[in-house]
Scaffold this motif. Structure first.
Motif, PDB file in Angstrom:
ATOM      1  N   TRP A 239     -87.984  -0.157 -25.393  1.00 38.44           N
ATOM      2  CA  TRP A 239     -88.623   1.796 -25.378  1.00 38.44           C
ATOM      3  C   TRP A 239     -89.231   2.249 -24.988  1.00 38.44           C
TER       4      TRP A 239
ATOM      5  N   THR B 176     -79.302  -4.052 -30.899  1.00 42.38           N
ATOM      6  CA  THR B 176     -78.339  -5.195 -32.021  1.00 42.38           C
ATOM      7  C   THR B 176     -77.879  -6.144 -30.600  1.00 42.38           C
TER       8      THR B 176
ATOM      9  N   GLY C 110     -84.599   2.630 -32.063  1.00 45.34           N
ATOM     10  CA  GLY C 110     -83.988   2.064 -33.468  1.00 45.34           C
ATOM     11  C   GLY C 110     -83.639   1.137 -33.355  1.00 45.34           C
ATOM     12  N   PRO C 111     -83.379  -0.339 -34.713  1.00 47.11           N
ATOM     13  CA  PRO C 111     -82.744  -0.857 -34.405  1.00 47.11           C
ATOM     14  C   PRO C 111     -81.572  -1.853 -33.729  1.00 47.11           C
TER      15      PRO C 111
ATOM     16  N   ASP D 284     -88.217  -6.111 -27.939  1.00 48.12           N
ATOM     17  CA  ASP D 284     -87.456  -4.811 -27.836  1.00 48.12           C
ATOM     18  C   ASP D 284     -88.540  -3.425 -28.086  1.00 48.12           C
ATOM     19  N   ASP D 285     -90.080  -3.971 -28.338  1.00 41.39           N
ATOM     20  CA  ASP D 285     -90.833  -3.021 -27.837  1.00 41.39           C
ATOM     21  C   ASP D 285     -91.130  -2.618 -26.426  1.00 41.39           C
TER      22      ASP D 285
ATOM     23  N   ALA E 237     -77.862   0.139 -29.810  1.00 40.38           N
ATOM     24  CA  ALA E 237     -78.813   0.625 -31.159  1.00 40.38           C
ATOM     25  C   ALA E 237     -78.406   1.052 -31.783  1.00 40.38           C
ATOM     26  N   ASP E 238     -78.592   0.965 -33.149  1.00 43.31           N
ATOM     27  CA  ASP E 238     -78.117   1.758 -34.280  1.00 43.31           C
ATOM     28  C   ASP E 238     -79.251   2.639 -34.970  1.00 43.31           C
TER      29      ASP E 238
END
Length: 391
Positions: free
Chosen positions: A240, A262, A259-260, A236-237, A190-191
């Protein structure tokens, strides 16, 4: 083609071995199935032991690591409502470094390129021949489809689980031991800046979670998931949310920064050791001989330890005509392999949830002991950070 050592595999084990041999004036040729770009981009280990860093320093490969890597004194062990720091430096005098395998690979590739190392990428149909003689060879088709042969004095397999070298040990000689774990890791890059200064290993009733990092701006995180998990079912959600729960978001004011994402992948967990690691003029190193689950951060470090033992053994064999170190290579390397295999198994079974509630009580008992006993903490620290290369 003729050389002294034919190396199969251009990952960290193969390139480091070629570097160590070159420092002793021993020629080698490296062949690799994958492209240089693929090998350079593989996301793998990120934690380097004290002895690995010392070795890289000693052979001129530690400059960028020291400048751009992140030295860590220890790790956090956690379970709900509890987080404890184990300071490896206080316990053993040894730290670890967070420096991704992709970065180690870049450093090795740059050093070998500067030295003019001969490496053949994108080869196919690699085969090993005459391993019981003093003139073994490796044949392959190069990128143009031309059949090539390398005649050598020694062949070293650094080609991982799926290369041909492992099968070069005859069935009548080789034995293997394997443990397949009933869970996998869902890993993400993750960025986002790490939410912790050092790695967090978290036991949770929902499953294990880990917070690692690759740099000041990139985080690496993992979740325990069932075997066979389809990564597409994890949005993604959802990732996280699960990480926040298992890592204790809000506990004692600590917060997980999302964060994003990748990169996402699912990594099965297994332990595997094949013996012996030498037959005739064939020697195995790294994943060609053994696999460990990543919980103990041992995979890359074991590969480094293998070639650190193998390089002087080959020097003795090829330059001094002393076969003793080569004859004892497998036995010497396997002492550390089994020590690290046990440690990786121990860390894995202590932190991952099973279907048996009895295990949960044992796991929490181990975690409380390790974090409250100096002897327990020192044992973990020694195995994680402080084993010498020749152990």
């Amino acid at each position: 083609m003729r050389t002294e050592v034919a190396i199969i595999g251009a990952g960290p084990a193969g390139l480091l071995l070629s570097h160590l041999l070159a420092q002793d004036g021993i020629e080698s040729i490296v062949v690799e199935t994958r492209s240089a770009e693929y090998v350079a981009s593989r996301i793998r280990a990120g934690v380097l032991e004290h002895s690995t860093v010392e070795l890289l320093d000693s052979v001129g490969l530690g400059g960028r690591l020291r400048a751009e890597g992140d030295e860590h004194r220890g790790i956090y062990l956690q379970w709900p409502e509890e987080r404890h720091h184990l300071d490896f430096v206080d316990l053993t005098g040894c730290s670890v470094w967070v420096y991704g395998q992709t970065e180690v690979q870049k450093d090795l590739a740059a050093a070998r390129s500067a030295a003019g190392q001969e490496i053949h990428y994108e080869v196919t149909d690699t085969a090993l021949h005459d391993l019981d003689t003093e003139r073994p060879s490796v044949s392959f088709k190069d990128i143009d489809g031309t059949r090539q042969t390398i005649e050598a004095a020694v062949v070293v397999g650094c080609d991982g689980s799926f290369g041909p070298s492992r099968a070069g040990i005859p069935q009548t000689v080789r034995e293997s031991a394997e443990r397949v774990y009933p869970y996998s890791w869902l890993g993400i890059l993750a960025d986002v800046a790490p939410s912790t200064d050092e790695l967090i290993y978290a036991w949770h009733p929902d499953g294990f979670a880990m917070h690692s990092m690759r740099s000041a701006t990139v985080s690496r995180l993992y979740l325990q998931v069932p075997n066979g998990t389809d990564v597409s079912t994890w949005s993604d959600d959802r990732i996280w949310d699960a990480l926040a729960t298992r890592l204790g978001h809000g506990q004692n004011g600590w917060r997980l920064r999302p964060g994003p994402i990748t990169e996402k992948s699912v990594l099965p967990m297994r332990s595997f050791v094949q013996t012996p690691m030498r037959h005739g003029r064939l020697f195995l190193a790294g994943d060609a001989a053994h696999i460990v689950p990543p919980t103990g951060a041992k995979g890359l470090n074991l590969a480094v330890a293998d070639v650190a033992v193998l390089a002087p053994a080959l020097l003795a064999l090829l330059r001094k005509k002393d076969a003793g170190p080569a004859n004892s290579y497998s036995e010497n390397a396997l002492r550390r392999v089994w020590r690290c295999t046990h440690f990786s198994w121990w860390m894995t079974t202590m932190l991952h949830i099973s279907e048996d509630p009895f295990d949960a009580h044992l796991q929490l008992s181990q975690l409380r002991w390790v974090t409250s006993s100096e002897a327990g903490a020192a044992g973990l620290a020694e195995n994680y950070a402080g084993l010498p290369i020749g152990f």
